[in-house]
Design a protein around this motif. Structure first.
Motif, mmCIF file in Angstrom:
data_model
loop_
_atom_site.group_PDB
_atom_site.id
_atom_site.type_symbol
_atom_site.label_atom_id
_atom_site.label_comp_id
_atom_site.label_asym_id
_atom_site.label_seq_id
_atom_site.Cartn_x
_atom_site.Cartn_y
_atom_site.Cartn_z
ATOM 1 N N PHE A 126 -5.724 -1.737 -3.062
ATOM 2 C CA PHE A 126 -6.895 -2.103 -2.276
ATOM 3 C C PHE A 126 -6.581 -2.190 -0.790
ATOM 4 C CE2 PHE A 126 -7.689 -3.751 -6.487
ATOM 5 C CZ PHE A 126 -9.019 -3.478 -6.701
ATOM 6 N N ASP A 127 -5.319 -2.339 -0.453
ATOM 7 C CA ASP A 127 -4.971 -2.741 0.906
ATOM 8 C C ASP A 127 -4.118 -1.703 1.624
ATOM 9 O OD1 ASP A 127 -6.318 -5.178 0.576
ATOM 10 O OD2 ASP A 127 -4.628 -5.948 -0.553
ATOM 11 N N GLN A 128 -4.427 -0.444 1.394
ATOM 12 C CA GLN A 128 -3.696 0.619 2.054
ATOM 13 C C GLN A 128 -4.082 0.709 3.529
ATOM 14 O OE1 GLN A 128 -4.878 3.636 -1.022
ATOM 15 N NE2 GLN A 128 -2.843 4.414 -0.582
ATOM 16 N N THR A 129 -3.118 1.114 4.361
ATOM 17 C CA THR A 129 -3.400 1.398 5.764
ATOM 18 C C THR A 129 -3.060 2.847 6.092
ATOM 19 O OG1 THR A 129 -1.214 0.539 6.330
ATOM 20 C CG2 THR A 129 -3.077 -0.973 6.529
ATOM 21 N N SER A 130 -2.753 3.654 5.085
ATOM 22 C CA SER A 130 -2.502 5.074 5.299
ATOM 23 C C SER A 130 -2.974 5.825 4.061
ATOM 24 C CB SER A 130 -1.013 5.337 5.553
ATOM 25 O OG SER A 130 -0.282 5.337 4.342
ATOM 26 N N SER A 131 -2.953 7.149 4.140
ATOM 27 C CA SER A 131 -3.408 7.975 3.031
ATOM 28 C C SER A 131 -2.297 8.272 2.020
ATOM 29 C CB SER A 131 -3.966 9.305 3.566
ATOM 30 O OG SER A 131 -2.972 9.983 4.315
ATOM 31 N N ALA A 132 -1.079 7.813 2.279
ATOM 32 C CA ALA A 132 0.032 8.038 1.352
ATOM 33 C C ALA A 132 -0.171 7.240 0.074
ATOM 34 C CB ALA A 132 1.350 7.645 2.018
ATOM 35 N N ASP A 133 0.377 7.757 -1.038
ATOM 36 C CA ASP A 133 0.219 7.070 -2.316
ATOM 37 C C ASP A 133 0.961 5.740 -2.341
ATOM 38 O OD1 ASP A 133 -1.450 8.958 -3.388
ATOM 39 O OD2 ASP A 133 0.122 10.034 -4.453
ATOM 40 N N TRP A 134 2.178 5.699 -1.774
ATOM 41 C CA TRP A 134 2.990 4.484 -1.768
ATOM 42 C C TRP A 134 3.071 3.921 -0.354
ATOM 43 C CZ3 TRP A 134 4.864 1.940 -5.986
ATOM 44 C CH2 TRP A 134 4.875 2.639 -7.202
ATOM 45 N N ASN A 135 2.845 2.614 -0.212
ATOM 46 C CA ASN A 135 2.873 1.970 1.094
ATOM 47 C C ASN A 135 3.415 0.556 0.980
ATOM 48 O OD1 ASN A 135 1.154 3.717 3.135
ATOM 49 N ND2 ASN A 135 0.068 3.779 1.185
ATOM 50 N N THR A 136 4.031 0.071 2.050
ATOM 51 C CA THR A 136 4.285 -1.363 2.142
ATOM 52 C C THR A 136 2.966 -2.036 2.457
ATOM 53 O OG1 THR A 136 4.885 -1.075 4.470
ATOM 54 C CG2 THR A 136 6.678 -1.153 2.874
ATOM 55 N N THR A 137 2.628 -3.068 1.699
ATOM 56 C CA THR A 137 1.362 -3.772 1.906
ATOM 57 C C THR A 137 1.567 -5.010 2.767
ATOM 58 O OG1 THR A 137 0.586 -3.003 -0.252
ATOM 59 C CG2 THR A 137 -0.590 -4.851 0.740
#
Length: 423
Positions: A126-137
């Protein structure tokens, strides 16, 4: 930093051989008596003993680590569009999605003073800041400055703006956030906040700019400022009846001299239905109002956000959005309110077969004004949440969305089902 941190989190989880509580599964102190053990439910779940014992603690309380997991392995969304809708946004494909997988670690350490920390790494989510599948939240540390000054938080954190954003997305009555055009999920900055007046009110303020993470210049990267205050004028029957009121403000600084607002029809797999495109401007002021009224198993949640843009051509459009969500937990439970955070948390089932919640929602996002043509989207949603245990929820929701854009009026109907497990 971005590549090293996910590996560190995964290593910590492996070393601890453990999972422990995620932020979403926190229980307010006032609702601790409502917590039931895992074996109190008919649906099998991991035992509290096995999960609760899996943590790392220093004997002298100089360090601690608790590991958490959010699993939403089974989202399925189907779409039914008329021809006008397809002309506006294209054909929306029915899609199965692993909505979120989040691994987290939190605890405290001693370094001149006591610091709390929170790290999380997420697939989709829910809390993505980019379009990448994996992110640091989340990548944050915090420390108590004093009983009056409150807690200082540093790192990648939520901005204190909008109930939908401040609250735990997986625990909201509705499936997806609607007012996402007006807030940012996470940003890098500093924040100060506290609960006051015997925890009948909260306040939080912060400054955010992620230029050094994104590799941009400070001048071209937008400065954001945000603040939120909440009040709890009604608190009765040990928290079964309460009234939450809140107001927030956000200064949204343009990035490379551009402002943009876009959003989906409360579906993560849908395309953006409303989108202003890049609007040449300097900044925008956002104001938000919130209200949550809860009486036993009944609740009404309402929110309104207005954005006043400062554009280069001095047209200064005003964009806005709002929603009203009604909830009825027909088995009698209520949503416990967290007086320190200023929002309500998940339903805690009391019956062996869990708790059943019916929801209804109407909302509108208007991104059309003074030459800006982002579209106007409004719709209604209805659904059922089954809180099978404290950690397992299954839900299904139907949506009927109208979109006025490109001089066309289209309609989309959605059906979304979800299963989640959070610890």
């Amino acid at each position: 930093m971005r590549r090293a941190l996910p590996a560190a989190i995964l290593l910590a989880c492996s070393a601890g051989s453990a999972l422990a509580q995620s932020v979403e599964s926190d229980v307010p102190p006032e609702a601790a008596h409502l917590v039931k053990p895992s074996d109190a439910y008919a649906i099998p779940d991991l035992s509290d003993q096995s999960l609760g014992s899996m943590k790392v603690e220093d004997a002298h309380d100089r360090f601690s680590a608790k590991f958490g997991l959010v699993v939403m392995p089974a989202d399925y969304t189907s779409f039914d569009q008329d021809d006008a809708s397809k002309a506006q946004v294209g054909n929306q494909e029915d899609e199965f999605e692993a909505r979120s997988l989040r691994i987290s670690a939190r605890g405290h350490f001693e370094l001149f003073r006591k610091w709390n920390y929170m790290l999380s790494y997420e697939y989709k989510g829910f809390d993505q800041t980019s379009s990448a599948d994996w992110n640091t939240t989340d990548v944050r540390v915090s420390t108590l400055i004093g009983p009056r000054a409150g807690t200082l938080s540093l790192g990648k954190i939520k901005e204190p703006f909008s109930y939908e954003m401040v609250g735990d997305a997986a625990n909201l009555p509705h499936h997806e956030r609607l007012l996402s055009p007006f807030f940012r999920s996470r940003n890098v900055g500093a924040q100060l906040g506290n609960a006051v007046l015997d925890e009948r009110a909260t306040w939080a303020i912060g400054w955010y700019n992620d230029w050094w993470v994104e590799g941009e210049s400070f001048d071209d990267s937008g400065n954001d400022f945000a603040g939120r205050i909440t009040a709890l004028p009604v608190w009765r029957d040990d928290g079964r009846e309460y009234l939450h009121l809140a107001a927030s403000v956000r200064y949204y600084g343009a990035v490379d001299g551009q402002l943009r607002y876009k959003g989906k029809p409360a579906s993560n797999v849908a395309d953006d239905y409303v989108d202003t495109g890049k609007v040449p401007g300097d900044h925008s002021w956002h104001t938000g109002l919130e209200a949550l009224w809860n009486v036993g198993g009944y609740s009404l949640l309402a929110e309104y956000i207005r954005a006043d843009l400062s554009t280069r051509d001095d047209r200064d459009p005003m964009l806005q959005g709002y929603y009203l969500t009604g909830s009825w937990v027909i088995t009698g439970e209520h949503r416990p309110y967290d007086r320190k955070a200023g929002y309500a948390r998940r339903v805690l089932p009391s019956d062996r077969w869990g708790a059943v919640e019916l929801i209804g929602r109407y909302g509108r996002v208007d991104l059309d004004d003074s030459g800006v043509r982002g579209g106007t989207m409004d719709g209604w949603w209805a659904g059922v949440n089954w809180w099978a245990t404290r950690r397992i929820k299954a839900s299904v929701g139907y949506g009927n969305i109208d979109l006025d854009r490109f001089g066309i009026e289209g309609n989309t109907r959605t059906l979304l089902s979800r299963v989640q497990w959070i610890y």
